[in-house]
Motif scaffolding. Structure first.
Motif, PDB file in Angstrom:
ATOM      1  N   ASN A  25       0.848  -1.177   0.000  1.00 27.76           N
ATOM      2  CA  ASN A  25       0.000   0.000   0.000  1.00 27.76           C
ATOM      3  C   ASN A  25       0.891   1.237   0.000  1.00 27.76           C
ATOM      4  O   ASN A  25       2.113   1.123  -0.099  1.00 27.76           O
ATOM      5  CB  ASN A  25      -1.020  -0.009   1.159  1.00 27.76           C
ATOM      6  CG  ASN A  25      -0.377   0.066   2.539  1.00 27.76           C
ATOM      7  OD1 ASN A  25       0.455   0.936   2.812  1.00 27.76           O
ATOM      8  ND2 ASN A  25      -0.772  -0.832   3.427  1.00 27.76           N
ATOM      9  N   PHE A  26       0.295   2.395   0.111  1.00 25.72           N
ATOM     10  CA  PHE A  26       1.035   3.626  -0.172  1.00 25.72           C
ATOM     11  C   PHE A  26       2.049   4.002   0.903  1.00 25.72           C
ATOM     12  O   PHE A  26       2.826   4.927   0.710  1.00 25.72           O
ATOM     13  CB  PHE A  26       0.056   4.786  -0.392  1.00 25.72           C
ATOM     14  CG  PHE A  26      -0.711   5.199   0.838  1.00 25.72           C
ATOM     15  CD1 PHE A  26      -0.450   6.420   1.435  1.00 25.72           C
ATOM     16  CD2 PHE A  26      -1.694   4.395   1.372  1.00 25.72           C
ATOM     17  CE1 PHE A  26      -1.152   6.822   2.558  1.00 25.72           C
ATOM     18  CE2 PHE A  26      -2.402   4.777   2.490  1.00 25.72           C
ATOM     19  CZ  PHE A  26      -2.132   5.993   3.093  1.00 25.72           C
ATOM     20  N   TYR A  27       2.077   3.283   2.035  1.00 18.05           N
ATOM     21  CA  TYR A  27       3.088   3.596   3.040  1.00 18.05           C
ATOM     22  C   TYR A  27       3.752   2.370   3.648  1.00 18.05           C
ATOM     23  O   TYR A  27       4.851   2.463   4.190  1.00 18.05           O
ATOM     24  CB  TYR A  27       2.495   4.480   4.145  1.00 18.05           C
ATOM     25  CG  TYR A  27       1.441   3.823   5.014  1.00 18.05           C
ATOM     26  CD1 TYR A  27       1.680   3.591   6.356  1.00 18.05           C
ATOM     27  CD2 TYR A  27       0.199   3.455   4.508  1.00 18.05           C
ATOM     28  CE1 TYR A  27       0.712   3.006   7.173  1.00 18.05           C
ATOM     29  CE2 TYR A  27      -0.763   2.888   5.298  1.00 18.05           C
ATOM     30  CZ  TYR A  27      -0.505   2.663   6.640  1.00 18.05           C
ATOM     31  OH  TYR A  27      -1.457   2.084   7.439  1.00 18.05           O
ATOM     32  N   SER A  28       3.147   1.203   3.538  1.00 23.17           N
ATOM     33  CA  SER A  28       3.723   0.016   4.180  1.00 23.17           C
ATOM     34  C   SER A  28       4.991  -0.470   3.487  1.00 23.17           C
ATOM     35  O   SER A  28       5.780  -1.216   4.073  1.00 23.17           O
ATOM     36  CB  SER A  28       2.695  -1.121   4.212  1.00 23.17           C
ATOM     37  OG  SER A  28       2.460  -1.622   2.911  1.00 23.17           O
ATOM     38  N   PHE A  29       5.212  -0.054   2.238  1.00 24.82           N
ATOM     39  CA  PHE A  29       6.373  -0.526   1.490  1.00 24.82           C
ATOM     40  C   PHE A  29       7.697  -0.150   2.149  1.00 24.82           C
ATOM     41  O   PHE A  29       8.745  -0.702   1.803  1.00 24.82           O
ATOM     42  CB  PHE A  29       6.348   0.039   0.063  1.00 24.82           C
ATOM     43  CG  PHE A  29       6.656   1.503  -0.022  1.00 24.82           C
ATOM     44  CD1 PHE A  29       7.942   1.932  -0.291  1.00 24.82           C
ATOM     45  CD2 PHE A  29       5.666   2.456   0.186  1.00 24.82           C
ATOM     46  CE1 PHE A  29       8.241   3.284  -0.363  1.00 24.82           C
ATOM     47  CE2 PHE A  29       5.950   3.802   0.114  1.00 24.82           C
ATOM     48  CZ  PHE A  29       7.248   4.225  -0.158  1.00 24.82           C
ATOM     49  N   GLU A  72      15.474  -0.990   8.191  1.00 25.01           N
ATOM     50  CA  GLU A  72      15.592  -1.909   9.322  1.00 25.01           C
ATOM     51  C   GLU A  72      14.815  -1.329  10.493  1.00 25.01           C
ATOM     52  O   GLU A  72      14.702  -0.108  10.641  1.00 25.01           O
ATOM     53  CB  GLU A  72      17.065  -2.058   9.723  1.00 25.01           C
ATOM     54  CG  GLU A  72      17.973  -2.620   8.644  1.00 25.01           C
ATOM     55  CD  GLU A  72      17.814  -4.113   8.455  1.00 25.01           C
ATOM     56  OE1 GLU A  72      17.052  -4.736   9.219  1.00 25.01           O
ATOM     57  OE2 GLU A  72      18.459  -4.656   7.539  1.00 25.01           O
ATOM     58  N   GLY A  73      14.283  -2.203  11.338  1.00 25.27           N
ATOM     59  CA  GLY A  73      13.579  -1.745  12.521  1.00 25.27           C
ATOM     60  C   GLY A  73      12.087  -1.586  12.335  1.00 25.27           C
ATOM     61  O   GLY A  73      11.400  -1.068  13.215  1.00 25.27           O
ATOM     62  N   VAL A  74      11.541  -2.045  11.174  1.00 25.47           N
ATOM     63  CA  VAL A  74      10.109  -1.922  10.894  1.00 25.47           C
ATOM     64  C   VAL A  74       9.557  -3.307  10.543  1.00 25.47           C
ATOM     65  O   VAL A  74      10.181  -4.053   9.780  1.00 25.47           O
ATOM     66  CB  VAL A  74       9.833  -0.942   9.739  1.00 25.47           C
ATOM     67  CG1 VAL A  74       8.339  -0.750   9.536  1.00 25.47           C
ATOM     68  CG2 VAL A  74      10.504   0.397  10.006  1.00 25.47           C
ATOM     69  N   THR A  75       8.407  -3.636  11.095  1.00 23.88           N
ATOM     70  CA  THR A  75       7.743  -4.917  10.843  1.00 23.88           C
ATOM     71  C   THR A  75       6.359  -4.658  10.285  1.00 23.88           C
ATOM     72  O   THR A  75       5.662  -3.733  10.727  1.00 23.88           O
ATOM     73  CB  THR A  75       7.615  -5.723  12.154  1.00 23.88           C
ATOM     74  OG1 THR A  75       8.915  -5.935  12.699  1.00 23.88           O
ATOM     75  CG2 THR A  75       6.941  -7.070  11.908  1.00 23.88           C
ATOM     76  N   LEU A  76       5.933  -5.451   9.310  1.00 29.28           N
ATOM     77  CA  LEU A  76       4.600  -5.324   8.743  1.00 29.28           C
ATOM     78  C   LEU A  76       3.625  -6.128   9.596  1.00 29.28           C
ATOM     79  O   LEU A  76       3.784  -7.333   9.779  1.00 29.28           O
ATOM     80  CB  LEU A  76       4.590  -5.829   7.301  1.00 29.28           C
ATOM     81  CG  LEU A  76       3.427  -5.395   6.420  1.00 29.28           C
ATOM     82  CD1 LEU A  76       3.391  -3.882   6.284  1.00 29.28           C
ATOM     83  CD2 LEU A  76       3.535  -6.048   5.050  1.00 29.28           C
ATOM     84  N   LYS A 129      -2.351  -3.933   5.955  1.00 31.36           N
ATOM     85  CA  LYS A 129      -1.191  -4.088   6.835  1.00 31.36           C
ATOM     86  C   LYS A 129      -0.571  -2.734   7.137  1.00 31.36           C
ATOM     87  O   LYS A 129      -0.577  -1.828   6.315  1.00 31.36           O
ATOM     88  CB  LYS A 129      -0.167  -5.025   6.188  1.00 31.36           C
ATOM     89  CG  LYS A 129      -0.710  -6.437   5.944  1.00 31.36           C
ATOM     90  CD  LYS A 129       0.320  -7.313   5.272  1.00 31.36           C
ATOM     91  CE  LYS A 129      -0.195  -8.732   5.106  1.00 31.36           C
ATOM     92  NZ  LYS A 129      -1.342  -8.797   4.183  1.00 31.36           N
ATOM     93  N   ASN A 130      -0.008  -2.641   8.335  1.00 34.84           N
ATOM     94  CA  ASN A 130       0.557  -1.393   8.829  1.00 34.84           C
ATOM     95  C   ASN A 130       2.038  -1.586   9.152  1.00 34.84           C
ATOM     96  O   ASN A 130       2.415  -2.545   9.834  1.00 34.84           O
ATOM     97  CB  ASN A 130      -0.188  -0.982  10.112  1.00 34.84           C
ATOM     98  CG  ASN A 130       0.221   0.395  10.593  1.00 34.84           C
ATOM     99  OD1 ASN A 130      -0.199   1.402  10.035  1.00 34.84           O
ATOM    100  ND2 ASN A 130       1.030   0.450  11.641  1.00 34.84           N
ATOM    101  N   PRO A 131       2.923  -0.690   8.671  1.00 32.26           N
ATOM    102  CA  PRO A 131       4.328  -0.782   9.064  1.00 32.26           C
ATOM    103  C   PRO A 131       4.490  -0.306  10.499  1.00 32.26           C
ATOM    104  O   PRO A 131       4.054   0.796  10.848  1.00 32.26           O
ATOM    105  CB  PRO A 131       5.017   0.171   8.078  1.00 32.26           C
ATOM    106  CG  PRO A 131       3.980   1.181   7.736  1.00 32.26           C
ATOM    107  CD  PRO A 131       2.659   0.468   7.795  1.00 32.26           C
TER     108      PRO A 131
END
Length: 391
Positions: free
Chosen positions: A72-76, A82-86, A117-119
């Motif tokens: 989606n427009f921000y989860s990519f 590093e340090g980000v989980t979907l 899904k959200n980062p």
């Protein structure tokens, strides 16, 4: 303002294009670890070439890559940082203070808890790759037309990625995370400027939510973890400062901000409603050239607010509804363009859909055929208005 790179009343897009089913399947396989990065890139390249061709054939003057590589427009951003989980909304439910209320909210808003899904920040941010520079380079290499690059705005990223009891070890406060987000977006913008990007658009759709939903309702699916301040004014001031720090002193690309009222459902009754009037004083403080706003939906109010625009600001006029199966006629769109021109003049109006056609990979709001038809109508209307102006 007048620009030799495109005609007056240039037709453009907000960003996303419907993804082919085979690409959505490949995206799921890549997220599951069963498809290599190389193979996914090959498929995403092919889908991007299709998105480019559709836009060019429809008559779009400033094109995007259709955000084909994104869930989606921000989860990519999880692919780049590093340090980000979907995390799915169902996984985030565990950390929401009022679980029953959040589940009820998702149902009322027509939001599929497993699909979107959200980062989420789970560690200190570090950059493993540019956010969108490589996507821009692929797009620029495969079209002769001016291009638009889309980035999630600093407020959206900070607000959505900071989840209490998940993110507060690396970042005790939301504002701590915002410092790193501002830095990485500024570096990306500088790289895009140096690479020659024509238009860079920051997406900040949740600003309308801050105004219209109020503190008690701010924990929606798109920003479930916001540690909301006591007033919308404080949130909006934070958003203005964050964006201005990203763009401060950077010249070259046309800088735009996109704001809408939600683009996850075709049901108009579950999306936010309200005029832009409460937002305008804050938008006018942002150091951008253009406001990309939706006006094809009655939920946005009319165009009278354009009379308040400062003389140095442009409008990206939302002139068709990407969520509607009904097709606006070129005559209807031309009338909307003409009204905007009466307020701003033709040099300050760009023509685009209200929002993207495929914001969420698992929740597209349009078909490829529908999106193509709407872009054709936009282009036909823009040509007609140009002709009526002798341009």
């Amino acid at each position: 303002m007048a620009d030799a790179r495109w005609p007056i009343l240039p037709v453009t897009v907000v960003g996303s294009w419907p993804r082919p089913r085979w690409l959505s399947d490949a995206l799921k396989a890549r997220q599951a670890g069963t498809l290599s990065h190389k193979e996914f890139t090959r498929l995403a390249d092919e889908a991007t070439l299709l998105a480019i061709k559709y836009q060019e054939d429809a008559g779009v003057d400033i094109i995007s890559d259709g955000e084909q590589r994104r869930d989606n427009f921000y989860s990519f951003v999880i692919e780049k940082l590093e340090g980000v989980t979907l995390m799915s909304l169902m996984e985030l439910l565990e950390f929401v203070e009022d679980k029953a209320a959040f589940e009820h909210l998702l149902g009322a808003l027509d939001v599929p808890a497993f699909a979107i899904k959200n980062p989420t920040v789970t560690g200190k941010l570090s950059q493993r790759a540019p956010l969108v520079l490589e996507d821009y380079q692929f797009l620029q290499a495969h079209t002769r037309r001016p291009v638009k690059v889309t980035l999630p705005g600093p407020y959206l990223l900070s607000r959505s990625m900071w989840v209490r009891d998940v993110s507060d070890t690396p970042y005790p406060r939301l504002t701590d995370l915002a410092e790193d987000v501002i830095g990485l977006l500024r570096r990306e913008l500088l790289a895009l400027r140096d690479a020659g990007a024509d238009v860079v658009q920051f997406d900040e759709p949740v600003l309308t939510e801050v105004v219209f939903a109020g503190k008690a309702a701010t924990r929606t699916f798109m920003c479930a973890a916001l540690a909301a301040r006591e007033s919308p004014e404080a949130e909006l001031a934070f958003a203005v400062e964050a964006l201005n720090r990203v763009v401060d002193g950077i010249e070259g690309p046309r800088l735009a901000i996109h704001i809408c009222r939600g683009n996850w459902s075709q049901r108009e009754d579950v999306l936010l409603a309200g005029t832009y009037d409460p937002l305008l004083p804050h938008l006018f403080q942002m150091k951008v050239d253009q406001y990309v706003l939706e006006f094809a939906t009655p939920r946005a109010g009319g165009l009278a607010c354009l009379a308040r625009f400062p003389p140095d600001k442009e409008l990206g006029l939302g002139a068709c509804n990407p969520r509607s199966e009904a097709h606006e006629t070129a005559e209807e769109i031309a009338g909307r363009i003409q009204e905007a021109v009466r307020h701003l003049g033709p040099e300050r109006v760009f023509v685009n859909p209200d929002c993207g056609f495929g914001t969420f990979a698992e929740r597209p709001v349009s078909t490829t055929e529908g999106a193509y038809g709407k872009l054709q109508a936009l282009a036909t209307a823009a040509h007609a208005v140009r002709a009526s102006l002798g341009r």
